[in-house]
Write a protein that holds these residues in place. Structure first.
Motif, PDB file in Angstrom:
ATOM      1  N   ASN A  33       1.132  -1.470  -4.891  1.00  0.00           N
ATOM      2  CA  ASN A  33       2.210  -1.092  -3.969  1.00  0.00           C
ATOM      3  C   ASN A  33       2.023   0.337  -3.513  1.00  0.00           C
ATOM      4  O   ASN A  33       1.501   1.174  -4.246  1.00  0.00           O
ATOM      5  CB  ASN A  33       3.576  -1.146  -4.658  1.00  0.00           C
ATOM      6  N   MET A  34       2.494   0.616  -2.318  1.00  0.00           N
ATOM      7  CA  MET A  34       2.605   1.983  -1.841  1.00  0.00           C
ATOM      8  C   MET A  34       4.026   2.141  -1.316  1.00  0.00           C
ATOM      9  O   MET A  34       4.444   1.377  -0.427  1.00  0.00           O
ATOM     10  CB  MET A  34       1.571   2.286  -0.754  1.00  0.00           C
ATOM     11  N   ASP A  35       4.763   3.072  -1.896  1.00  0.00           N
ATOM     12  CA  ASP A  35       6.189   3.216  -1.623  1.00  0.00           C
ATOM     13  C   ASP A  35       6.506   4.600  -1.078  1.00  0.00           C
ATOM     14  O   ASP A  35       5.851   5.587  -1.411  1.00  0.00           O
ATOM     15  CB  ASP A  35       7.016   3.054  -2.904  1.00  0.00           C
ATOM     16  N   TRP A  36       7.571   4.647  -0.294  1.00  0.00           N
ATOM     17  CA  TRP A  36       8.197   5.902   0.089  1.00  0.00           C
ATOM     18  C   TRP A  36       9.607   5.941  -0.507  1.00  0.00           C
ATOM     19  O   TRP A  36      10.380   4.999  -0.340  1.00  0.00           O
ATOM     20  CB  TRP A  36       8.290   6.051   1.604  1.00  0.00           C
ATOM     21  N   TYR A  37       9.904   7.021  -1.203  1.00  0.00           N
ATOM     22  CA  TYR A  37      11.232   7.296  -1.740  1.00  0.00           C
ATOM     23  C   TYR A  37      11.758   8.568  -1.085  1.00  0.00           C
ATOM     24  O   TYR A  37      10.997   9.329  -0.495  1.00  0.00           O
ATOM     25  CB  TYR A  37      11.178   7.529  -3.254  1.00  0.00           C
ATOM     26  N   ARG A  38      13.038   8.792  -1.239  1.00  0.00           N
ATOM     27  CA  ARG A  38      13.599  10.066  -0.811  1.00  0.00           C
ATOM     28  C   ARG A  38      14.721  10.465  -1.753  1.00  0.00           C
ATOM     29  O   ARG A  38      15.350   9.617  -2.390  1.00  0.00           O
ATOM     30  CB  ARG A  38      14.114  10.010   0.630  1.00  0.00           C
ATOM     31  N   GLN A  39      14.936  11.767  -1.810  1.00  0.00           N
ATOM     32  CA  GLN A  39      16.008  12.298  -2.648  1.00  0.00           C
ATOM     33  C   GLN A  39      16.694  13.424  -1.910  1.00  0.00           C
ATOM     34  O   GLN A  39      16.077  14.455  -1.607  1.00  0.00           O
ATOM     35  CB  GLN A  39      15.477  12.789  -3.987  1.00  0.00           C
ATOM     36  N   ARG A  50       8.556  -0.014   1.265  1.00  0.00           N
ATOM     37  CA  ARG A  50       7.462  -0.445   0.384  1.00  0.00           C
ATOM     38  C   ARG A  50       6.519  -1.359   1.146  1.00  0.00           C
ATOM     39  O   ARG A  50       6.965  -2.207   1.926  1.00  0.00           O
ATOM     40  CB  ARG A  50       8.004  -1.175  -0.840  1.00  0.00           C
ATOM     41  N   ILE A  51       5.237  -1.174   0.886  1.00  0.00           N
ATOM     42  CA  ILE A  51       4.242  -2.103   1.393  1.00  0.00           C
ATOM     43  C   ILE A  51       3.349  -2.502   0.217  1.00  0.00           C
ATOM     44  O   ILE A  51       2.877  -1.650  -0.530  1.00  0.00           O
ATOM     45  CB  ILE A  51       3.425  -1.517   2.566  1.00  0.00           C
ATOM     46  N   THR A  52       3.167  -3.801   0.058  1.00  0.00           N
ATOM     47  CA  THR A  52       2.339  -4.281  -1.040  1.00  0.00           C
ATOM     48  C   THR A  52       0.909  -4.523  -0.559  1.00  0.00           C
ATOM     49  O   THR A  52       0.630  -4.508   0.654  1.00  0.00           O
ATOM     50  CB  THR A  52       2.906  -5.589  -1.616  1.00  0.00           C
ATOM     51  N   SER A  53       0.041  -4.792  -1.509  1.00  0.00           N
ATOM     52  CA  SER A  53      -1.367  -5.026  -1.170  1.00  0.00           C
ATOM     53  C   SER A  53      -1.536  -6.280  -0.307  1.00  0.00           C
ATOM     54  O   SER A  53      -2.509  -6.391   0.441  1.00  0.00           O
ATOM     55  CB  SER A  53      -2.192  -5.155  -2.443  1.00  0.00           C
ATOM     56  N   SER A  54      -0.584  -7.192  -0.398  1.00  0.00           N
ATOM     57  CA  SER A  54      -0.652  -8.411   0.408  1.00  0.00           C
ATOM     58  C   SER A  54       0.008  -8.233   1.769  1.00  0.00           C
ATOM     59  O   SER A  54       0.015  -9.167   2.573  1.00  0.00           O
ATOM     60  CB  SER A  54       0.023  -9.566  -0.331  1.00  0.00           C
ATOM     61  N   GLY A  55       0.565  -7.035   1.988  1.00  0.00           N
ATOM     62  CA  GLY A  55       1.160  -6.758   3.290  1.00  0.00           C
ATOM     63  C   GLY A  55       2.655  -7.007   3.385  1.00  0.00           C
ATOM     64  O   GLY A  55       3.244  -6.850   4.459  1.00  0.00           O
ATOM     65  N   THR A  56       3.273  -7.372   2.272  1.00  0.00           N
ATOM     66  CA  THR A  56       4.725  -7.563   2.284  1.00  0.00           C
ATOM     67  C   THR A  56       5.419  -6.214   2.418  1.00  0.00           C
ATOM     68  O   THR A  56       5.097  -5.267   1.713  1.00  0.00           O
ATOM     69  CB  THR A  56       5.188  -8.254   0.996  1.00  0.00           C
ATOM     70  N   ILE A  57       6.382  -6.146   3.324  1.00  0.00           N
ATOM     71  CA  ILE A  57       7.088  -4.888   3.621  1.00  0.00           C
ATOM     72  C   ILE A  57       8.574  -5.073   3.389  1.00  0.00           C
ATOM     73  O   ILE A  57       9.149  -6.098   3.785  1.00  0.00           O
ATOM     74  CB  ILE A  57       6.812  -4.458   5.075  1.00  0.00           C
ATOM     75  N   LYS A  75      -8.574   3.620   3.415  1.00  0.00           N
ATOM     76  CA  LYS A  75      -8.397   5.049   3.162  1.00  0.00           C
ATOM     77  C   LYS A  75      -7.395   5.327   2.045  1.00  0.00           C
ATOM     78  O   LYS A  75      -7.102   6.500   1.767  1.00  0.00           O
ATOM     79  CB  LYS A  75      -7.932   5.752   4.438  1.00  0.00           C
ATOM     80  N   ASN A  76      -6.858   4.276   1.426  1.00  0.00           N
ATOM     81  CA  ASN A  76      -5.813   4.442   0.406  1.00  0.00           C
ATOM     82  C   ASN A  76      -4.697   5.347   0.915  1.00  0.00           C
ATOM     83  O   ASN A  76      -4.246   6.276   0.233  1.00  0.00           O
ATOM     84  CB  ASN A  76      -6.386   5.002  -0.895  1.00  0.00           C
ATOM     85  N   THR A  77      -4.268   5.057   2.129  1.00  0.00           N
ATOM     86  CA  THR A  77      -3.281   5.900   2.802  1.00  0.00           C
ATOM     87  C   THR A  77      -2.122   5.044   3.284  1.00  0.00           C
ATOM     88  O   THR A  77      -2.326   3.912   3.732  1.00  0.00           O
ATOM     89  CB  THR A  77      -3.920   6.622   3.989  1.00  0.00           C
ATOM     90  N   VAL A  78      -0.923   5.603   3.189  1.00  0.00           N
ATOM     91  CA  VAL A  78       0.261   4.936   3.705  1.00  0.00           C
ATOM     92  C   VAL A  78       1.006   5.907   4.606  1.00  0.00           C
ATOM     93  O   VAL A  78       0.997   7.120   4.377  1.00  0.00           O
ATOM     94  CB  VAL A  78       1.172   4.435   2.558  1.00  0.00           C
ATOM     95  N   TYR A  79       1.608   5.368   5.648  1.00  0.00           N
ATOM     96  CA  TYR A  79       2.325   6.175   6.631  1.00  0.00           C
ATOM     97  C   TYR A  79       3.781   5.715   6.701  1.00  0.00           C
ATOM     98  O   TYR A  79       4.107   4.574   6.403  1.00  0.00           O
ATOM     99  CB  TYR A  79       1.681   6.016   8.017  1.00  0.00           C
ATOM    100  N   LEU A  80       4.619   6.634   7.128  1.00  0.00           N
ATOM    101  CA  LEU A  80       6.016   6.307   7.393  1.00  0.00           C
ATOM    102  C   LEU A  80       6.388   6.919   8.732  1.00  0.00           C
ATOM    103  O   LEU A  80       6.508   8.137   8.854  1.00  0.00           O
ATOM    104  CB  LEU A  80       6.939   6.824   6.287  1.00  0.00           C
ATOM    105  N   GLN A  81       6.516   6.071   9.735  1.00  0.00           N
ATOM    106  CA  GLN A  81       6.967   6.512  11.054  1.00  0.00           C
ATOM    107  C   GLN A  81       8.482   6.470  11.066  1.00  0.00           C
ATOM    108  O   GLN A  81       9.075   5.407  10.844  1.00  0.00           O
ATOM    109  CB  GLN A  81       6.400   5.590  12.144  1.00  0.00           C
ATOM    110  N   MET A  82       9.091   7.606  11.319  1.00  0.00           N
ATOM    111  CA  MET A  82      10.545   7.716  11.283  1.00  0.00           C
ATOM    112  C   MET A  82      11.061   8.065  12.673  1.00  0.00           C
ATOM    113  O   MET A  82      10.733   9.127  13.208  1.00  0.00           O
ATOM    114  CB  MET A  82      10.971   8.789  10.268  1.00  0.00           C
ATOM    115  N   ASN A  83      11.810   7.155  13.250  1.00  0.00           N
ATOM    116  CA  ASN A  83      12.382   7.347  14.578  1.00  0.00           C
ATOM    117  C   ASN A  83      13.903   7.412  14.495  1.00  0.00           C
ATOM    118  O   ASN A  83      14.500   7.010  13.485  1.00  0.00           O
ATOM    119  CB  ASN A  83      11.959   6.205  15.498  1.00  0.00           C
TER     120      ASN A  83
END
Length: 115
Positions: A33-39, A50-57, A75-83
């Motif tokens: 999994n690759m996750d974005w959290y905030r505090q 969250r995005i999993t290795s199988s592409g589930t979001i 690239k072992n990279t995850v992005y978060l586009q925030m609009n």
């Protein structure tokens, strides 16, 4: 040793956009999994996307329709586009990687939404 580094935070006006990036490096065999959290100040850390290795979001209800998570497995990279950012999106945003049955956190990047 695995390192996780976020970038892309900053100050933006309400209604604006930002794109966060998170890159994992080091000895990684498999990312689950690759996750974005905030505090936000005075609040608990919450899962944003969250995005999993199988592409589930998945998204939290508070950002659904405004934020988009995507990943680049090569690239072992995850992005978060925030609009359509709102003042209540102000927080430190953290990336978490679950790789090889361990979890790794980045240092966080500040996002401030203010006029």
């Amino acid at each position: 040793q695995v390192q996780v580094v976020e970038s892309g935070g900053g100050l933006v006006q309400p209604g604006g956009s930002l794109r966060l990036s998170c890159a994992a490096s080091g000895s990684i065999f498999s990312i689950a999994n690759m996750d974005w959290y905030r505090q936000a100040p005075g609040k608990e850390r919450e899962l944003v996307a969250r995005i999993t290795s199988s592409g589930t979001i998945t998204y939290s209800d508070s950002v659904k329709g405004r934020f988009t998570i995507s990943g680049d497995n090569a690239k072992n990279t995850v992005y978060l586009q925030m609009n359509s950012l709102k003042p209540e999106d102000t927080a430190v945003y953290y990336c978490k990687i679950i790789a090889d049955y361990y979890q790794y956190w980045g240092q966080g990047t500040q996002v401030t939404v203010s006029s």
